[in-house]
Scaffold this motif. Structure first.
Motif, short mmCIF file in Angstrom:
data_model
loop_
_atom_site.label_atom_id
_atom_site.label_comp_id
_atom_site.label_asym_id
_atom_site.label_seq_id
_atom_site.Cartn_x
_atom_site.Cartn_y
_atom_site.Cartn_z
N UNK A 104 0.82 -1.22 0.00
CA UNK A 104 0.00 0.00 0.00
C UNK A 104 0.85 1.27 0.00
N UNK A 105 2.08 1.16 0.49
CA UNK A 105 2.97 2.33 0.44
C UNK A 105 3.41 2.61 -0.99
N UNK A 106 3.61 1.57 -1.78
CA UNK A 106 4.01 1.76 -3.18
C UNK A 106 2.94 2.46 -3.99
N UNK A 107 1.68 2.13 -3.72
CA UNK A 107 0.60 2.71 -4.53
C UNK A 107 -0.02 3.95 -3.88
N UNK A 108 0.41 4.30 -2.70
CA UNK A 108 -0.14 5.48 -2.05
C UNK A 108 -1.55 5.28 -1.57
N UNK A 109 -1.82 4.08 -1.04
CA UNK A 109 -3.16 3.80 -0.53
C UNK A 109 -3.51 4.79 0.57
N UNK A 110 -4.76 5.14 0.67
CA UNK A 110 -5.15 6.11 1.70
C UNK A 110 -4.85 5.58 3.10
N UNK A 111 -4.47 6.51 3.98
CA UNK A 111 -4.15 6.18 5.37
C UNK A 111 -5.41 5.68 6.07
N UNK A 112 -5.27 4.56 6.77
CA UNK A 112 -6.42 3.96 7.44
C UNK A 112 -6.56 4.40 8.89
N UNK A 113 -5.61 5.15 9.38
CA UNK A 113 -5.68 5.59 10.76
C UNK A 113 -4.96 4.65 11.71
N UNK A 114 -4.48 3.53 11.24
CA UNK A 114 -3.76 2.58 12.08
C UNK A 114 -2.29 2.98 12.10
#
Length: 190
Positions: A68-78
């Motif tokens: 998810x860091x590679x694709x810039x996934x939205x931050x989930x708050x975790x």
């Protein structure tokens, strides 16, 4: 495709290029380590090729970062960092921080009978703290043995080598600043 999805995909290439450059890797070295040819990697970084799971998985493994860091996934708050150990020979390291700035790692170094120290130097500054075992630190012409609870910091331009002192695995925390950043540790004064 929606604008938001297109923006996320367009940002993958520059993110991949930045990760590669931060690690001081060439496209040729990355191609060798991932099995993806250089031209495909170049097109991924420039946006000329769409990222696929088949291409991103080996890159995430080499960079030791979550997909998810590679694709810039939205931050989930975790706020937890998902630990992914990487093993190479007698060394296992666990990245404890996100890429950029000072990097934190947990290292486990297993004994390698008959292995001789091979001090190396590189850009950066390192701070380490021994958690368990005894660490043999070769730093320039000096050899030091650190016990649990002891720390050291040094400029990595000085040839250095880390390994266990004896026949037990040594476990340590390491902060490493690739550009020579120092860990600014402060003691509480209450």
């Amino acid at each position: 495709m929606g604008t938001a999805k297109k923006d996320v995909l367009d940002a993958v290439g520059p993110r991949l290029r930045e990760l590669r450059r931060r690690r001081g890797m060439t496209l040729a070295e990355l191609a060798r380590r991932t099995g993806i040819n250089e031209s495909t990697l170049s097109r991924l970084e420039s946006g000329g090729r769409k990222p696929t799971l088949e291409l991103l998985l080996p890159l995430a493994e080499v960079y030791a970062v979550p997909l998810d860091q590679l694709v810039g996934a939205p931050h989930t708050g975790d706020p937890r960092i998902h630990l992914r150990p990487v093993s190479r020979g007698a060394l296992t390291y666990v990245p404890l921080s996100e890429p950029g700035g000072v990097q934190a790692h947990k290292l486990l170094i297993r004994p390698s009978p008959g292995a001789e120290p091979e001090p190396r130097s590189h850009e950066g500054f390192e701070w380490l703290y021994v958690l368990a075992g005894r660490l043999r630190l070769v730093l320039g012409e000096r050899t030091l043995v650190l016990k649990p609870g002891e720390a050291a910091e040094f400029d990595t331009h000085v040839p250095h080598w880390l390994g266990p002192d004896g026949d037990r695995t040594v476990e340590l925390l390491v902060l490493f600043g690739r550009q020579g950043e120092r860990a600014h540790l402060r003691a509480r004064t209450d």
